[in-house]
Design an enzyme around this catalytic site. Structure first.
Site, short mmCIF file in Angstrom:
data_model
loop_
_atom_site.label_atom_id
_atom_site.label_comp_id
_atom_site.label_asym_id
_atom_site.label_seq_id
_atom_site.Cartn_x
_atom_site.Cartn_y
_atom_site.Cartn_z
N CYS A 2 35.35 -10.79 -0.16
CA CYS A 2 35.17 -12.09 0.27
C CYS A 2 36.20 -12.57 1.42
O CYS A 2 37.16 -11.98 1.53
CB CYS A 2 35.51 -13.31 -1.02
SG CYS A 2 34.24 -12.84 -2.27
N ARG A 27 33.05 -10.20 5.92
CA ARG A 27 33.76 -9.96 4.55
C ARG A 27 32.85 -10.20 3.23
O ARG A 27 32.80 -9.41 2.17
CB ARG A 27 35.05 -10.26 4.32
CG ARG A 27 36.13 -9.81 5.41
CD ARG A 27 37.32 -10.38 5.20
NE ARG A 27 37.81 -10.05 3.93
CZ ARG A 27 38.55 -9.05 3.75
NH1 ARG A 27 38.86 -8.47 4.77
NH2 ARG A 27 39.20 -8.67 2.60
N ASN A 105 39.74 -14.27 -3.98
CA ASN A 105 39.25 -12.95 -3.83
C ASN A 105 39.85 -12.12 -4.92
O ASN A 105 40.84 -12.02 -5.25
CB ASN A 105 39.53 -12.15 -2.60
CG ASN A 105 39.06 -12.90 -1.21
OD1 ASN A 105 38.14 -13.84 -1.47
ND2 ASN A 105 39.56 -12.66 -0.24
N GLY A 106 39.01 -11.35 -5.37
CA GLY A 106 39.41 -10.28 -6.39
C GLY A 106 38.58 -10.61 -7.94
O GLY A 106 37.51 -11.17 -7.79
N GLU A 488 26.13 11.45 7.41
CA GLU A 488 26.65 10.19 8.01
C GLU A 488 25.64 9.34 8.67
O GLU A 488 25.27 8.32 8.56
CB GLU A 488 27.98 10.48 9.03
CG GLU A 488 28.46 9.25 9.82
CD GLU A 488 28.81 7.88 8.90
OE1 GLU A 488 28.73 7.96 7.90
OE2 GLU A 488 28.82 6.84 9.67
N LYS A 492 24.10 5.90 7.91
CA LYS A 492 23.95 4.52 8.96
C LYS A 492 22.69 4.17 8.93
O LYS A 492 22.38 3.07 8.95
CB LYS A 492 24.27 5.18 10.48
CG LYS A 492 25.02 4.76 11.02
CD LYS A 492 26.56 4.28 10.75
CE LYS A 492 27.06 3.96 9.59
NZ LYS A 492 28.33 4.17 9.31
N GLU A 495 21.71 2.23 5.53
CA GLU A 495 22.35 0.97 5.43
C GLU A 495 22.28 -0.38 6.27
O GLU A 495 22.09 -1.34 5.90
CB GLU A 495 24.11 1.04 5.19
CG GLU A 495 24.65 1.52 6.52
CD GLU A 495 26.00 1.36 6.35
OE1 GLU A 495 26.75 0.91 5.31
OE2 GLU A 495 26.63 2.39 6.97
N HIS A 511 14.84 25.28 -0.86
CA HIS A 511 15.09 25.16 -2.43
C HIS A 511 14.52 24.00 -2.92
O HIS A 511 15.04 23.54 -4.04
CB HIS A 511 16.27 25.41 -2.48
CG HIS A 511 16.94 26.50 -1.96
ND1 HIS A 511 16.70 27.86 -2.54
CD2 HIS A 511 17.49 27.10 -0.92
CE1 HIS A 511 17.20 29.05 -1.87
NE2 HIS A 511 17.60 28.66 -0.73
N LYS A 608 31.91 -5.72 3.93
CA LYS A 608 32.79 -4.76 5.02
C LYS A 608 33.80 -4.16 4.04
O LYS A 608 34.07 -3.30 4.25
CB LYS A 608 33.37 -5.58 6.03
CG LYS A 608 34.41 -4.64 6.85
CD LYS A 608 33.21 -3.96 7.85
CE LYS A 608 34.16 -2.96 8.85
NZ LYS A 608 33.30 -1.68 9.20
C1 F6R Z 1 29.50 2.65 5.98
C2 F6R Z 1 30.74 1.95 5.55
C3 F6R Z 1 31.18 2.23 4.06
C4 F6R Z 1 32.60 2.27 4.20
C5 F6R Z 1 33.30 2.39 3.00
C6 F6R Z 1 34.89 2.53 2.94
O1 F6R Z 1 29.31 2.27 7.24
O2 F6R Z 1 31.15 1.16 6.38
O3 F6R Z 1 30.60 3.29 3.71
O4 F6R Z 1 32.95 3.63 4.83
O5 F6R Z 1 33.16 1.05 2.22
O6 F6R Z 1 35.54 1.54 3.48
P1 F6R Z 1 36.85 1.82 4.22
O7 F6R Z 1 36.88 2.71 5.26
O8 F6R Z 1 37.29 0.34 4.58
O9 F6R Z 1 37.94 2.26 2.86
#
Ligand code: F6R
Length: 613
Positions: A2, A27, A105-106, A488, A492, A495, A511, A608
């Site tokens: 948040c 966020r 937040n938290g 990766e 991408k 998500e 397999h 984020k």
């Molecule tokens: C994927 C993505 C998430 C972050 C993960 C860790 O695109 O953004 O998988 O990589 O939540 O976040 P950080 O790097 O901020 O610890």
């Protein structure tokens, strides 16, 4: 997760709060709210005004009454943890009388217990959130007399959990009290005005002078200054520091989305990650912040990398680089799992925590677990002064610049570049020859231009994305160096486009997953020009024989019998190839998401920074 913002000063608070919330929206974006203290008039005492809605900050702005005036205010953008997104669950939360307002937040772990006690004493709860108990607790202590800061301290002593909070009191409109424990709070110092936020991005438009609170600290913020103190009321002195991120870094800069902008910022981000760190004379890397001398580094027998999501996949590429260049066994593991298996912490293992935000709770908790057991942890982190950076014994900042879009792109690439530097440094104090060191230095230096070349293929990738986006799902395959790229790439795509994608080592197809192959499930294949090229082509032949469609990402055109389409990327040194192979997959995911009409920068259900477990 948040976002919190607070303002106190001579101006009208609400436009400043809304602007701050807009910058923090990445966020959390399921509901938003603000509270201000309406000014004292001859006829009326100061009064708290509240506006909160389910939806985005734009919905809040639309809902705000015209005369929502006040010189002190707090705001919040939420990503639901306790209770569904709704007007009632949106922050700020207030006490019965609506005199105390809190944004948080938290997570308050003992919220249920506190709620029962407060309800028995007459508190009326209007939401399902854990935060609301804080408003009632502060109000209960304020009713006993004393200052707002004393009431907040007393309330926090009863709370178990993590928090970053800002508290507003209609009875003391000359101040806002903030506190931090496990969730960041930063103060912004203005000219006869003060700000507070969970993230500097909300402040850079107004001031560059900031003060980061430490865990267990509180601050009273008034228009003319601030005072920081501990939960035991001991005053602590905190010196302001200057933020060097530009306000422009938080705009889309003419791009359709932050994600596209951040993909295109990668050449510059890589240049900054490399800046001042390459030593051509001795064919190595200088990493000032490791806080380990060459003797200590030589004693390291193993490297364990910890991160979540894309940070974990970047760690997989990092582990590969360390093993190849330094010949030290290295492994990447999800930080979210690590501490639950009671890991063996070894003195001769170097632990490396990876995090763009530096706030991810699972990664922070993993770092704390390693340190509790005597291990040494380095951080590979983008956000300067973040919780993970401060918890680590040393490390490297990425200097990639702020990453706003929820999906990580430039921080991912810069993380892998940082690992290449670490691997080079390690390698050169072990067995890596000067010639190989020079080869890697040259390869790293060439990367920014090579990334630019890949980005020039955007139109071609956009056309391919439109073709593949409507598939039932996608398979991503690669071998050895190509496998983390496949992981990766699949991450991408799923998500941001919500198209299901799975990554497999190409060698594993036979397999099991080969059973999935059909014209409806295309495959993205990483086919670098390396010692596994022939084996990769054989796997593609098997897919084509089962009517599977193939989009290859390769160093040279792939024949039609092996692939329907091929994106050719520049060749780097073999160890660095994954970095470049990954770039088209970012653009593919981006354009697929756009073609499907997705909310690219704020994908559903995601935030984020994941500051809760
Ligand atoms: C994927 C993505 C998430 C972050 C993960 C860790 O695109 O953004 O998988 O990589 O939540 O976040 P950080 O790097 O901020 O610890």
């Amino acid at each position: 997760m948040c976002g919190i913002v607070a303002y106190i000063g001579p101006k009208d608070a609400s436009p400043i709060l809304l602007e701050g919330l807009q910058r923090l929206e990445y966020r959390g974006y399921d509901s938003a709210g603000v509270a201000v203290v309406a000014p004292v008039t001859k006829s009326a005492p100061a009064k708290l005004r509240l506006c909160k809605v389910k939806g985005r900050v734009a919905d809040l702005a639309a809902a705000l009454p015209a005369r929502f005036k006040g010189g002190a205010g707090i705001g919040h953008t939420r990503w639901a943890t306790h209770g569904v997104p709704s007007d009632a669950n949106a922050h700020p939360h207030t006490d019965n009388e609506g005199r105390i307002a809190v944004v948080h937040n938290g997570i308050i772990e003992n919220a249920d217990e506190l709620r029962a006690k407060l309800a028995a004493d007459g508190a009326v709860f209007r939401s399902e959130t854990d935060t609301e108990v804080l408003a009632h607790l502060v109000a209960a202590h304020r009713a006993e007399g004393g200052e707002l800061e004393d009431a907040v301290r007393a309330a926090l002593k009863l709370v178990v959990g993590t928090y970053g909070i800002a508290v507003l009191d209609a009875g003391q409109p000359d101040r806002i009290v903030v506190a931090r424990n496990g969730s960041p709070i930063v103060l912004g110092i203005g000219e006869k005005e003060m700000f507070a936020a969970s993230d500097v991005s909300a402040l850079v438009r107004y001031t560059r002078q900031v003060v980061h609170l430490e865990d267990g600290e509180l601050a009273t913020v008034r228009a003319d200054g601030f005072r920081t103190f501990t939960e035991d009321a001991r005053t602590v002195t905190r010196q302001p520091s200057t933020v060097d991120w530009e306000v422009g870094s938080y705009d889309t800069g003419g791009y359709a989305h932050y994600l596209l902008k951040e993909i295109h910022e990668q050449p510059g981000a890589v240049e900054r990650t490399l800046s001042g760190r390459l030593d051509e004379r001795f064919a190595t890397a200088h990493l000032g912040g490791l806080n380990l001398d060459a003797r200590e580094l030589r004693e390291i027998r193993r490297v364990k990398i910890l991160g979540c999501g894309s940070a974990y996949y970047a760690g997989e590429m990092g582990a590969q680089l360390i093993e190849e260049l330094a010949r030290i066994p290295a492994h990447s593991e999800p930080a979210s799992e690590f501490r639950y298996r009671n890991p063996v912490i070894e003195a001769d293992t170097l632990y490396v925590a990876v995090s763009q935000s530096g706030e991810t709770y699972d990664t922070l908790a993993a770092v704390q677990e390693v340190k509790r057991k005597g291990g040494r942890v380095l951080g590979v982190v983008n956000t300067v002064g973040s919780a993970i950076a401060r918890e680590c014994d040393g490390g490297m900042y990425l200097h990639a610049g702020p990453e706003v879009s929820v999906a990580s792109t430039k921080a991912f690439t810069s993380t892998v570049v940082a690992f290449a530097l670490l691997a080079l440094h390690f390698g050169r104090i072990h067995d890596l020859s000067p010639a190989d060191g020079r080869r890697i230095v040259a390869g790293l230096k060439a990367l920014p231009d090579q990334i630019r070349q890949v980005l020039e293929q955007q139109q071609e990738i956009e056309a391919l994305a439109a073709e593949y986006a409507h598939s039932q799902g996608m398979m991503y395959i690669g071998r050895v160096r190509g496998y983390p790229v496949a992981r990766e790439g699949a991450q991408k795509l799923k998500e941001i486009s919500y198209v299901h994608a799975e990554a497999y080592p190409a060698s594993e197809l036979k397999h099991g997953p080969l059973a999935l192959i059909s014209p409806e499930l295309p495959t993205v294949a990483l086919v670098p020009d390396d010692e596994l090229l022939d084996k990769n082509l054989t796997a593609l032949g098997e897919i084509k024989a089962r009517e599977g469609r193939v989009l290859a990402v390769a160093h040279r055109p792939i024949e039609a019998k092996h692939a329907d389409h091929c994106l050719v990327v520049p060749k780097s040194e073999p160890e660095l190839d994954p970095l470049l192979l990954n770039i088209p997959l970012q653009l593919l995911a981006y354009h697929a998401a756009v073609a499907l009409g997705r909310d690219v920068d704020k994908p559903r259900n995601l935030a984020k920074s994941v500051t809760v477990e």
